[in-house]
Design an enzyme around this catalytic site. Sequence first.
Site, PDB file in Angstrom:
ATOM      1  N   LYS A 128      39.627  26.145  38.076  1.00 52.68           N
ATOM      2  CA  LYS A 128      39.761  26.261  39.530  1.00 52.68           C
ATOM      3  C   LYS A 128      38.589  25.563  40.212  1.00 52.68           C
ATOM      4  CE  LYS A 128      40.307  29.970  42.994  1.00 52.68           C
ATOM      5  NZ  LYS A 128      40.352  31.442  43.174  1.00 52.68           N
ATOM      6  N   SER A 203      44.351  32.378  45.738  1.00 57.20           N
ATOM      7  CA  SER A 203      43.751  31.072  45.925  1.00 57.20           C
ATOM      8  C   SER A 203      43.749  30.215  44.660  1.00 57.20           C
ATOM      9  CB  SER A 203      42.312  31.237  46.414  1.00 57.20           C
ATOM     10  OG  SER A 203      41.526  31.966  45.480  1.00 57.20           O
ATOM     11  N   SER A 227      44.096  36.791  43.872  1.00 59.29           N
ATOM     12  CA  SER A 227      44.045  35.338  43.701  1.00 59.29           C
ATOM     13  C   SER A 227      44.252  34.853  42.275  1.00 59.29           C
ATOM     14  CB  SER A 227      42.714  34.785  44.232  1.00 59.29           C
ATOM     15  OG  SER A 227      42.689  34.842  45.638  1.00 59.29           O
TER      16      SER A 227
END
Length: 527
Positions: A128, A203, A227
């Site tokens: 990420k 996210s 997330s």
Amino acid sequence: MGLSRLEKAQTWLFRAAMSFFFMLFQFFSPRRPAKRNLPPVSNPLLLLSATQLAKKIRRKEVSSVEVVQAYIDRIQEVNPFLNAVVKDRFAAALQEAAQVDKLIEEETGGEEVLEDRLPLLGVPLSVKESFSLQGMPFTAGLMSRRGVVASVDAPPVALLKRAGAVPLGVTNTSELCMWSESHNHLYGITCNPYDLERIPGGSSGGEGSILGAAAAVIGVGSDIGGSIRMPCFFNGIFGHKPTPGVVSCENQYPPTSGRQEEYVSSGPMCRYAEDLLPMLRIMAGPNADKLSLSTKVDLKKLRFFSIPHDGGSVYTHPVSKELLDIQKQVVEHLEEDLGVKVQQVCLPELRYGFQIWDTYMGLPDKDGKPPQAFAELMGEPGRPVWPLWELLKWMMGKSDHTMAAILLAIVEMTHPSKASPIIIQKKEKLQKDVEELLGTDGVLLYPSHTRVAPKHHHPLFRAFDFAYTGVLNILGLPVTQCPLGLSEEGLPLGVQVVAGKLQDHLTLAMAIYLEKAFGGWREPGAN
């Protein structure tokens, strides 16, 4: 206990307002392209777990270069559809894979030594973008951070690299990692591999998308409101939100403030359940000793509970029938196959899940310092943004920020800063009830969301449905997101599996069980 007349009126007014703003947003938003399908998986290496790949690489049945190249090819094939990987390091990854193959050729201690010292040797990894990965962008999708490059590795990334994993690149996030859709004006919008017109979640949506598309096998995400779990649910993969404090959250952007460090977790995301436990053991480093990861779990000796919905919150929509049905199927399977009794329970305080999350995310730290304002984060490294000015700029197509970020800043600007004593009491009661319910041998099934992956931008008008994941952050519980096949539309179904604090091994064992029972990850397009 049902909703009062006042709560019903509030619910109706709230949803009517959301419908109005939805129509307004649709008027100003560009149209999405027609639905397309991803190319099917053609290389069988892409259908093996990280555990299996590492074993084959150690045994010289396949080279790390072959595996890394297979994933590079797949990323290049699907990323034009998905926009999940925002910066690659393919050349460096191939060099590192070649060094892995050379190390294996020269190793004299045998396969067991390599497995113990480098359990993920030669296995590709996606990361990420909000995690610091040396030499890669480190922006969290913020335009003003364009050009910021990480100089070090975040601790869990460093531990995975030290275990032999080979990073291929970084993946997209929502702007500043505070929204359920991975969209920002620096990298653009990421799509769901099962339906490009739908969101991959946020996210950690880039991670979820690239993993669900079989263009990555393992990845890392972070979770302060869902997330990890929402992207894993929407993209049909496994993900684990560890007990907070077990995996380091240092060197991530944005940093936590106030009491947020108590609620955020970093954890593994992957397509195959057997990879969760070894990944967590590696990512936790010395903190792995706090967990009972080597303990064999006898599922027949556990106590099982199921909660089908939050009881009817003003803020959340009802859970869809297909998600209620699949959770019921899990209950029936457990009872028939294991001979256990799954008790359906009701925790009335779950109706306040959003208010609990919202309240505790805004609490000051022990020194009385409040969390950093979102408008300040949006303006870094300069001055805070003016949310209403940004809204006007957005309507003219001139803002550097997404509508989700702008609305969040506006809500924060008008939000009362004082914590409600009633919500504090509700949380404390819920915490006590859940901990007494689960103990050290209880497992709870709870919906992952109110519906399957929504279409692009639709979360703006159902903004608080993330409460199904967010409330579990505030409770500090370990949760594993498990896929449960596909809906009639070909979209992933799933469920959250929850256990008591530091009982992560129970939910990880359940993930392996549910994978065998319900088939785990399914290739997009293969219903």
